[in-house]
Design a protein around this motif. Structure first.
Motif, mmCIF file in Angstrom:
data_model
loop_
_atom_site.group_PDB
_atom_site.id
_atom_site.type_symbol
_atom_site.label_atom_id
_atom_site.label_comp_id
_atom_site.label_asym_id
_atom_site.label_seq_id
_atom_site.Cartn_x
_atom_site.Cartn_y
_atom_site.Cartn_z
ATOM 1 N N LEU A 137 4.110 3.815 1.369
ATOM 2 C CA LEU A 137 2.758 3.525 1.311
ATOM 3 C C LEU A 137 1.719 4.503 0.849
ATOM 4 C CD1 LEU A 137 2.432 2.088 4.959
ATOM 5 C CD2 LEU A 137 2.189 0.668 2.955
ATOM 6 N N VAL A 138 2.311 5.839 0.935
ATOM 7 C CA VAL A 138 1.620 6.918 0.484
ATOM 8 C C VAL A 138 1.720 6.835 -1.105
ATOM 9 C CG1 VAL A 138 1.705 9.518 0.015
ATOM 10 C CG2 VAL A 138 1.869 8.441 2.390
ATOM 11 N N ASP A 139 2.967 6.674 -1.770
ATOM 12 C CA ASP A 139 2.995 6.410 -3.067
ATOM 13 C C ASP A 139 2.050 5.037 -3.572
ATOM 14 O OD1 ASP A 139 4.883 8.608 -3.386
ATOM 15 O OD2 ASP A 139 6.486 7.146 -3.046
ATOM 16 N N LEU A 140 2.105 4.095 -2.690
ATOM 17 C CA LEU A 140 1.181 3.016 -3.270
ATOM 18 C C LEU A 140 -0.233 3.558 -3.339
ATOM 19 C CD1 LEU A 140 1.332 -0.133 -3.611
ATOM 20 C CD2 LEU A 140 0.765 -0.377 -1.139
ATOM 21 N N VAL A 141 -0.686 4.324 -2.371
ATOM 22 C CA VAL A 141 -2.073 4.711 -2.415
ATOM 23 C C VAL A 141 -2.237 5.796 -3.651
ATOM 24 C CG1 VAL A 141 -3.567 6.255 -1.226
ATOM 25 C CG2 VAL A 141 -2.425 4.392 -0.117
ATOM 26 N N ARG A 142 -1.053 6.827 -3.972
ATOM 27 C CA ARG A 142 -1.232 7.452 -4.889
ATOM 28 C C ARG A 142 -1.397 6.833 -6.502
ATOM 29 N NH1 ARG A 142 3.237 12.342 -4.592
ATOM 30 N NH2 ARG A 142 4.405 10.360 -3.980
ATOM 31 N N LEU A 143 -1.018 5.601 -6.514
ATOM 32 C CA LEU A 143 -1.163 4.952 -7.761
ATOM 33 C C LEU A 143 -2.437 4.767 -7.843
ATOM 34 C CD1 LEU A 143 1.924 2.354 -7.868
ATOM 35 C CD2 LEU A 143 1.670 4.505 -9.055
ATOM 36 N N GLU A 144 -3.290 4.840 -7.140
ATOM 37 C CA GLU A 144 -4.717 4.615 -7.306
ATOM 38 C C GLU A 144 -5.707 5.896 -7.197
ATOM 39 O OE1 GLU A 144 -5.806 1.558 -7.488
ATOM 40 O OE2 GLU A 144 -4.115 0.670 -7.019
ATOM 41 N N SER A 145 -4.894 6.804 -7.708
ATOM 42 C CA SER A 145 -5.334 8.272 -7.912
ATOM 43 C C SER A 145 -6.665 8.434 -8.581
ATOM 44 C CB SER A 145 -4.362 9.204 -8.476
ATOM 45 O OG SER A 145 -4.044 8.811 -9.737
ATOM 46 N N ARG A 146 -6.963 7.646 -9.729
ATOM 47 C CA ARG A 146 -8.016 7.801 -10.423
ATOM 48 C C ARG A 146 -9.244 7.262 -9.837
ATOM 49 N NH1 ARG A 146 -8.077 5.760 -16.577
ATOM 50 N NH2 ARG A 146 -6.207 7.532 -16.580
ATOM 51 N N PRO A 147 -9.321 5.953 -9.082
ATOM 52 C CA PRO A 147 -10.482 5.567 -8.441
ATOM 53 C C PRO A 147 -10.729 6.470 -7.166
ATOM 54 C CG PRO A 147 -8.696 3.934 -8.217
ATOM 55 C CD PRO A 147 -8.281 4.861 -9.220
ATOM 56 N N LEU A 148 -9.586 7.113 -6.727
ATOM 57 C CA LEU A 148 -9.789 7.822 -5.275
ATOM 58 C C LEU A 148 -10.399 9.179 -5.812
ATOM 59 C CD1 LEU A 148 -6.193 7.289 -3.604
ATOM 60 C CD2 LEU A 148 -8.753 6.529 -2.864
ATOM 61 N N ARG A 149 -10.218 9.597 -6.907
ATOM 62 C CA ARG A 149 -10.845 10.938 -7.478
ATOM 63 C C ARG A 149 -12.356 10.595 -7.731
ATOM 64 N NH1 ARG A 149 -9.724 11.617 -13.518
ATOM 65 N NH2 ARG A 149 -11.140 9.979 -13.405
ATOM 66 N N ASP A 150 -12.490 9.434 -8.224
ATOM 67 C CA ASP A 150 -14.184 9.199 -8.346
ATOM 68 C C ASP A 150 -14.499 8.963 -7.017
ATOM 69 O OD1 ASP A 150 -13.690 9.081 -10.937
ATOM 70 O OD2 ASP A 150 -13.319 6.863 -10.974
ATOM 71 N N ILE A 151 -13.916 8.201 -6.020
ATOM 72 C CA ILE A 151 -14.617 8.440 -4.743
ATOM 73 C C ILE A 151 -14.792 9.802 -4.326
ATOM 74 C CG2 ILE A 151 -14.052 7.722 -2.345
ATOM 75 C CD1 ILE A 151 -12.549 5.155 -3.479
#
Length: 764
Positions: A181-195
């Protein structure tokens, strides 16, 4: 032509030419989606993808390729998606010549030519300014062709597909764990960075209102400065507008991230569910499985809800806590101390809460199993009048679940009870102490500071408490992950995407000294079984109940592979054959066949790409189903509800046979396919057997011997062992078990024919 010194150019239209004539619209064979008939009939672009995938140890199935339109040449995006569905990493790209020269020591790359063909880039030489290409039809040991930029530009406009083996942990075969699950979330690193950037900016803006309030109290009210008030009003207006717009953008990004995570979770769960072996579903109630999988949605809510909000709160805390200490260190330490006490209380209750929640999960699992079993078996419940018994069972399960939830709720109430006064102290206590400090402040600035501190403390206190409770929520989510993992992390069937051989099936079957036992049993279901089935023959299997007839059919389908001895198809051990390839070469009709909700046409085609109504009509005619379908008001568009209540048993069985024949299987298995039919329906199906069997191997498992008299060979089983193999007439003479079964089933013919060994007339 431009060539480099010392390099002998090879004409592009040679033996290993990359421009291929066999493309849609050309003179060569064309691949038709859903109906591949061999490697030579596949379009060159698919050939190139298959050869490059084999280089990486993955076997792509051309029948799984889905093009945007069946009549168009496969494009780069469709090819890339096909490879990704096959378990590979792939990208459709548009690159220049300078990029090609960088592929000196990398794996092969698929180049898509302008005329619809394709070539395989096997290497490049930056010094000589050339690349090395192979034709998709070239032998494996053929030399690559040396091509320069000018020659390649005549057939290639820059389209390519990059392929390699998937190395990400977020893959179909990865176990379902918190790390996944952590790796799944990490794939969204770009939008998470924007957030994160937006949250940090909002946190900075959050500081301004309290500071402005402090300035108003300390400056404006004390000195009656209207100019300062006007300036502060303008600043607040700008801050509010910017904060509103930024908050709106952040919420949109959060919704997008949540939707993407939800989609990936759903796709992963369903993919894993489909790859679970049949044994799992036979040993676990459907309600239990559905309840365990429902926990995935709790995990998703945690990831996109509390976890994400806590992550954002941590950013806020990182900005606001230093400001709190700047305003008043004494009050800041009070807030921190209260938050630490709350965390200690929650930590103290974690272990008992975990045990209590596990009891809730167990009780809910049994309750869901009872509900699912009742829904699945509702026909039996109604037929036998079992409503009171099932209601009593349901009442018991509901009572157990209610007791478990009540006990868990009472236990969970204690930390909330202990935490509530501390939360009040965090707010009211700091205000009272702040008031005391303000009264003893000779400068008078403490009043404004107190207002500012209380505004910030309200924004800080709740995240601190939420951070403490996140640990409690994580314990529940950890249990939910365990429940979902109990299903998703089961051993899967052999990889249907890449593992195994894909031989062309002819239909020759050989059992050699094969022994098989089901899990949890000591007596073998099959004991040293040996027999041969020549290709293109009708082969019957008979025996008393529990003799191993259906077990043989299960082994042929690859449902169970943990046997000893040998089971070979066309000389290849079944364990070595790709599972999906095997089942695509089989047609299976069971005693009780499930029809999906949808039209008759959709049920016959069963979603196979490239098949049309005419294919469904041919299969229905071969199965003897066309006559009753055409009598229906809507014909092949007649809608079938769940459970197919508008069809008789014979009609459902003939539709199942048509569905099994739709892809022209090499081997057709009828496992008690006629045992539940009425005499008229059985006669219709039996009358078509010879026509159905033409050109394929047919395995007929049946306890009705009259339906097997036309078989070339009949295998007699008893207690998991082979008793005899011979045609019907020979078995009547020399096999006692077969003769006894024939006598029992044809006792009514004794007075009419005068002898028991009479063979029924040949079925036409």
């Amino acid at each position: 032509m431009i060539v480099q010194p010392g390099v002998q150019p090879i004409p592009i239209r040679g033996h290993a030419e990359p421009a291929i004539d066999n493309v849609p619209g050309g003179s060569g064979p064309v691949w038709v989606p859903g109906k591949p008939e061999g490697f030579d009939q596949i379009a060159p672009r698919l050939k190139a993808m298959i050869r490059v995938a084999r280089y990486h140890g993955v076997e792509l199935d051309p029948s799984e390729f889905k093009a945007a339109s069946p009549d168009t040449i496969p494009n780069a995006a469709d090819l890339s998606q096909w490879a990704q569905n096959g378990g590979m990493w792939s990208r459709a790209v548009r690159i220049r010549w300078s990029h090609l020269l960088r592929f000196e020591n990398t794996g092969p790359v698929v180049l898509l030519f302008s005329d619809g063909g394709a070539g395989i880039l096997t290497g490049a030489s930056n010094e000589q300014n050339v690349v090395f290409l192979k034709s998709v039809d070239a032998p494996e040991d053929a030399e690559a062709v040396i091509i320069d930029e000018l020659r390649l530009s005549q057939v290639w406009s820059g389209e390519a597909v990059l392929l390699r083996s998937a190395r990400s942990y977020v893959a179909a075969d990865a176990p379902f764990t918190i790390g996944w699950l952590v790796d799944l979330v990490r794939l969204e690193s770009r939008p998470l960075r924007d957030i994160g950037i937006a949250s940090f900016t909002l946190s900075i803006l959050t500081i301004l209102p309290p500071l402005i309030v402090m300035t108003v109290v300390n400056k404006v009210l004390q000195f009656s400065s209207m100019s300062t008030l006007a300036l502060l009003t303008a600043v607040i207006a700008v801050v509010f507008i910017y904060e509103t717009l930024l908050g709106h953008a952040r919420r949109l990004i959060i919704n997008v991230v949540g939707a993407r995570l939800d989609t990936k979770l759903n796709l992963h769960v369903f993919s894993r569910l489909l790859r679970l072996p049949l044994d799992y579903f036979e040993r676990h109630p459907a309600g239990e499985t559905l309840y365990h999988l429902a926990q995935v949605y709790r995990i998703r809510e945690f990831l996109t809800g509390k976890l994400l909000s806590t992550f954002l709160d941590m950013i806020t805390l990182g900005v606001l806590i230093p400001v709190m200490f700047y305003i008043n260190a004494t009050l800041a330490w009070m807030v921190i101390a209260c938050a630490v006490v709350i965390m200690l209380i929650i930590f103290a209750f974690l272990a008992p809460l975990r045990r209590g929640y596990q009891r809730v999960v167990d009780a809910e699992t049994w309750k869901s199993a009872a509900l699912g079993e009742t829904v699945v078996g509702i026909k039996t419940v109604k037929a036998l009048g079992l409503e009171p018994q099932r209601k009593a069972l349901w009442d018991e399960r509901v009572a157990d679940a209610g007791k478990a939830r009540l006990a868990f709720g009472q236990l969970a109430n204690w930390p909330q009870t202990l935490v509530t006064p501390i939360e009040r102290v965090m707010v009211i206590g700091t205000m009272l102490i702040g008031a005391y400090l303000a009264m003893n402040d000779p400068s008078g600035y403490m009043v404004g500071s107190l207002f500012a501190f209380m505004m910030i403390a309200q924004r800080v206190g709740q995240p601190l408490v939420g951070l403490a409770r996140l640990v409690e929520d994580y314990e529940e989510v950890g249990a939910a992950i365990g429940e979902a993992a109990s299903v998703l992390n089961r051993p899967l069937e052999s990889s249907s995407n890449s593992a195994g051989l894909r031989p062309k099936l002819i239909g020759e079957i050989r059992f050699s000294d094969l022994t098989f036992s089901y899990i949890g049993t000591r007596t073998p279901a099959l004991d040293r079984v040996s027999f041969d089935v020549p290709a293109g023959t009708m082969f019957g299997i008979v025996g008393r109940s529990g003799s191993g007839k259906s077990t043989i059919a299960r082994l042929l389908q690859g449902i169970n592979r943990d046997y000893s001895g040998f089971l070979k198809l066309d000389g290849v051990d079944l364990k070595e054959i790709n599972l999906r390839h095997l089942r695509q070469g089989l047609g299976v009709v069971l005693q009780d066949n499930f029809l999906f909700r949808g039209s008759i046409r959709d049920n016959i085609i069963a979603g196979r790409a490239g098949l049309t109504l005419s294919d469904a009509m041919r299969a229905a005619h071969l199965a003897g189903a066309a006559e009753f379908i055409e009598r229906m008001p809507n014909g092949y568009d007649t809608y079938i509800e769940e459970g197919s209540p508008n069809l008789s048993g014979g009609q459902r069985q003939r539709l199942a046979i048509a569905r099994a024949l739709i892809h022209n299987p090499t081997i057709l298995i009828l496992d008690e396919a006629t045992s539940a039919l009425d005499p008229e329906s059985e006669a219709v199906v039996s009358a078509n057997l010879m026509r159905i069997a033409s050109g394929r191997t047919m395995i007929i498992v049946s306890h009705r011997l009259a339906s097997l008299t036309e078989c070339d060979q009949i295998l007699v089983m008893d207690q998991g062992k082979v008793i005899d193999v011979a045609p019907h007439s020979v078995l009547l003479e020399r096999c006692g078990i077969y003769r006894q079964l024939w006598f029992q089933q044809n006792r009514h013919l004794e007075g009419r024919h005068g002898h028991l060994a009479a063979v029924p007339p040949r079925l036409a």
